[in-house]
Scaffold this motif. Structure first.
Motif, PDB file in Angstrom:
ATOM      1  N   ALA A 127     -11.356   0.118   0.597  1.00 39.94           N
ATOM      2  CA  ALA A 127     -10.420  -0.120   1.705  1.00 39.94           C
ATOM      3  C   ALA A 127      -9.437   1.029   1.835  1.00 39.94           C
ATOM      4  N   THR A 128      -9.124   1.683   0.717  1.00 37.85           N
ATOM      5  CA  THR A 128      -8.297   2.891   0.744  1.00 37.85           C
ATOM      6  C   THR A 128      -9.077   4.033   0.099  1.00 37.85           C
ATOM      7  N   GLY A 129      -8.817   5.238   0.566  1.00 40.61           N
ATOM      8  CA  GLY A 129      -9.476   6.408  -0.011  1.00 40.61           C
ATOM      9  C   GLY A 129      -8.809   6.864  -1.290  1.00 40.61           C
ATOM     10  N   LEU A 130      -7.525   6.663  -1.352  1.00 39.32           N
ATOM     11  CA  LEU A 130      -6.743   6.961  -2.553  1.00 39.32           C
ATOM     12  C   LEU A 130      -5.485   6.105  -2.498  1.00 39.32           C
ATOM     13  N   CYS A 131      -4.795   6.018  -3.623  1.00 38.12           N
ATOM     14  CA  CYS A 131      -3.584   5.213  -3.632  1.00 38.12           C
ATOM     15  C   CYS A 131      -2.610   5.734  -4.671  1.00 38.12           C
ATOM     16  N   LEU A 132      -1.382   5.314  -4.515  1.00 38.16           N
ATOM     17  CA  LEU A 132      -0.316   5.678  -5.438  1.00 38.16           C
ATOM     18  C   LEU A 132      -0.001   4.486  -6.326  1.00 38.16           C
ATOM     19  N   LEU A 133       0.060   4.735  -7.620  1.00 40.25           N
ATOM     20  CA  LEU A 133       0.341   3.706  -8.611  1.00 40.25           C
ATOM     21  C   LEU A 133       1.475   4.178  -9.509  1.00 40.25           C
ATOM     22  N   TRP A 134       1.815   3.376 -10.499  1.00 43.77           N
ATOM     23  CA  TRP A 134       2.838   3.772 -11.466  1.00 43.77           C
ATOM     24  C   TRP A 134       2.492   3.171 -12.814  1.00 43.77           C
ATOM     25  N   ASP A 143     -11.659   3.231 -16.412  1.00 39.46           N
ATOM     26  CA  ASP A 143     -12.696   4.263 -16.425  1.00 39.46           C
ATOM     27  C   ASP A 143     -13.264   4.557 -15.047  1.00 39.46           C
ATOM     28  N   SER A 144     -13.101   3.640 -14.109  1.00 36.24           N
ATOM     29  CA  SER A 144     -13.651   3.846 -12.769  1.00 36.24           C
ATOM     30  C   SER A 144     -12.682   4.578 -11.845  1.00 36.24           C
ATOM     31  N   ILE A 145     -11.466   4.837 -12.336  1.00 37.99           N
ATOM     32  CA  ILE A 145     -10.427   5.448 -11.490  1.00 37.99           C
ATOM     33  C   ILE A 145      -9.877   6.699 -12.165  1.00 37.99           C
ATOM     34  N   ARG A 146      -9.790   7.760 -11.401  1.00 42.29           N
ATOM     35  CA  ARG A 146      -9.180   9.008 -11.871  1.00 42.29           C
ATOM     36  C   ARG A 146      -7.731   9.054 -11.400  1.00 42.29           C
ATOM     37  N   VAL A 147      -6.821   9.356 -12.300  1.00 38.80           N
ATOM     38  CA  VAL A 147      -5.410   9.438 -11.914  1.00 38.80           C
ATOM     39  C   VAL A 147      -4.861  10.829 -12.192  1.00 38.80           C
ATOM     40  N   ARG A 154     -11.117   6.964  -6.798  1.00 39.59           N
ATOM     41  CA  ARG A 154     -12.291   6.461  -7.502  1.00 39.59           C
ATOM     42  C   ARG A 154     -13.046   7.600  -8.169  1.00 39.59           C
ATOM     43  N   GLU A 155     -13.477   7.362  -9.398  1.00 41.95           N
ATOM     44  CA  GLU A 155     -14.158   8.388 -10.178  1.00 41.95           C
ATOM     45  C   GLU A 155     -15.553   8.679  -9.651  1.00 41.95           C
ATOM     46  N   ASP A 156     -16.201   7.682  -9.039  1.00 40.29           N
ATOM     47  CA  ASP A 156     -17.622   7.798  -8.724  1.00 40.29           C
ATOM     48  C   ASP A 156     -17.915   8.303  -7.314  1.00 40.29           C
ATOM     49  N   LYS A 157     -16.910   8.711  -6.550  1.00 40.69           N
ATOM     50  CA  LYS A 157     -17.162   9.096  -5.168  1.00 40.69           C
ATOM     51  C   LYS A 157     -16.924  10.590  -4.952  1.00 40.69           C
ATOM     52  N   VAL A 158     -17.578  11.109  -3.911  1.00 38.42           N
ATOM     53  CA  VAL A 158     -17.313  12.478  -3.478  1.00 38.42           C
ATOM     54  C   VAL A 158     -16.118  12.422  -2.542  1.00 38.42           C
ATOM     55  N   TYR A 159     -15.081  13.171  -2.836  1.00 38.55           N
ATOM     56  CA  TYR A 159     -13.848  13.063  -2.078  1.00 38.55           C
ATOM     57  C   TYR A 159     -13.989  13.741  -0.717  1.00 38.55           C
ATOM     58  N   ALA A 160     -13.583  13.009   0.312  1.00 38.56           N
ATOM     59  CA  ALA A 160     -13.624  13.542   1.669  1.00 38.56           C
ATOM     60  C   ALA A 160     -12.588  14.652   1.817  1.00 38.56           C
ATOM     61  N   PRO A 161     -12.829  15.588   2.749  1.00 42.47           N
ATOM     62  CA  PRO A 161     -11.867  16.685   2.938  1.00 42.47           C
ATOM     63  C   PRO A 161     -10.449  16.206   3.228  1.00 42.47           C
ATOM     64  N   ALA A 162     -10.297  15.106   3.989  1.00 43.40           N
ATOM     65  CA  ALA A 162      -8.957  14.596   4.276  1.00 43.40           C
ATOM     66  C   ALA A 162      -8.265  14.132   3.001  1.00 43.40           C
ATOM     67  N   GLU A 163      -9.041  13.551   2.071  1.00 42.40           N
ATOM     68  CA  GLU A 163      -8.475  13.113   0.798  1.00 42.40           C
ATOM     69  C   GLU A 163      -8.035  14.308  -0.041  1.00 42.40           C
ATOM     70  N   VAL A 164      -8.871  15.350  -0.040  1.00 42.17           N
ATOM     71  CA  VAL A 164      -8.526  16.568  -0.785  1.00 42.17           C
ATOM     72  C   VAL A 164      -7.258  17.191  -0.210  1.00 42.17           C
TER      73      VAL A 164
END
Length: 312
Positions: A149-156, A166-170, A284-294
């Motif tokens: 639902a989101t391409g990336l997110c901010l956490l704390w 393990d499924s999420i890169r921070v 997400r660790e398992d996806k290819v990041y879209a240019p907008a996300e980069v």
């Protein structure tokens, strides 16, 4: 028949030359359009015929005509050339970020402080990207990220409970300090820094519904040897500031929570003893990041570096 190796030897440029020759009916005309010499075109077509293993063109006094094999291969070449042109166009648009969309998950304190600065810069640089935000609680942010639902997110997170999945890169964006809020009429309001020991007899304004800042307060108080007395449960930090401003109690909040500071509230530092929380960008660790996300990732970290000292 094609030989065993020829299936892997087709060169797209030679296919494009064959297509142009068939459509123009002339090697010379095709050479002019493709900015080659006629001899160079003829040489490439001979190589293509060797790869195919049969003639592709019949030479006549006034140009050339395709053989049956030439007609078939030219038909496939037409599709391939169109697809490659479409691919170049799409990649060019993406590389220039001329289109696309991005949904970012965030939480309220960051959405009301640091994030608008990032969004302003991002939208100025990439006006064609359709950017949307989803503000939610921690568990919802993680669920939205994992579901796509989101391409990336901010956490704390805090040192005593670091985020691990393990499924999420921070990526750490910045660290922010915890501060104390007192009314400007409070006896400590003329100070810039205070210790938890000096606050043991205070009443406390805290966030309701088991908000994470409650645990931060309790840990800090317990480390100093007292149990905090809760005077008011606030629904948001603006409400907490309002209650502090009229002397209902003091509050402990992350520094981003006072980006919009109440005029009758004083912010005090806890110095080196202040609990620090990390603000994290999660993907997400398992996806290819879209240019907008980069692009958003890069812009976010750039702004964070520029304002690194604002939240400590």
């Amino acid at each position: 028949m094609l030989n065993d190796e020829s299936q892997d030897l087709f060169d797209i440029r030679r296919l494009a030359l064959l297509l142009e020759v068939v459509e123009q009916g002339s090697i010379t005309a095709a050479a002019d359009l493709m900015m080659y010499t006629p001899s160079a075109v003829s040489q490439q077509l001979r190589k293509l015929e060797q790869e195919v293993g049969q003639p592709l063109l019949t030479r006549r006094s006034r140009g050339v005509v395709p053989t049956e094999a030439g007609q078939v291969l030219a038909g496939h070449a037409r599709k391939i050339v169109w697809q490659m042109q479409a691919a170049r166009s799409d990649l060019g648009q993406i590389a220039g970020l001329k289109r696309g969309s991005l949904t970012v998950g965030t939480f309220p304190t960051l959405a009301g402080s640091f994030l608008p600065i990032v969004i302003r810069t991002f939208k100025k640089r990439y006006p064609a990207i359709n950017l949307s935000l989803r503000s939610a609680r921690f568990d919802e942010l993680v669920a939205d990220l994992q579901s796509g639902a989101t391409g990336l997110c901010l956490l704390w997170d805090y040192p005593w409970n670091p985020f691990r999945d393990d499924s999420i890169r921070v990526t750490e964006v910045f660290r922010e300090s915890t501060v104390i809020l007192v009314a400007r009429s409070h006896p400590l309001a003329d100070r810039e820094q205070v210790s938890m020991a000096e606050l043991r007899n205070e009443s406390w304004i805290v966030r309701a519904e088991a908000h994470p800042v409650v645990e931060v307060l309790q840990r800090s108080a317990h480390d100093t040897g007292f149990e905090p007395k809760i005077a008011f449960l606030a629904n948001d930090y603006q409400e907490a500031q309002a209650m502090v401003s009229v002397g209902m109690g003091v509050a402990m909040v992350p520094k981003t929570a006072v980006a919009l500071q109440h005029p009758d509230v004083k912010v005090l530092s806890l110095g080196a003893a202040a609990p620090l929380r990390r603000v994290l960008l999660a993907q997400r660790e398992d996806k290819v990041y879209a240019p907008a996300e980069v692009a958003f990732h890069s812009t976010l970290l750039e702004i964070a570096r520029e304002r690194a000292g604002d939240y400590l």
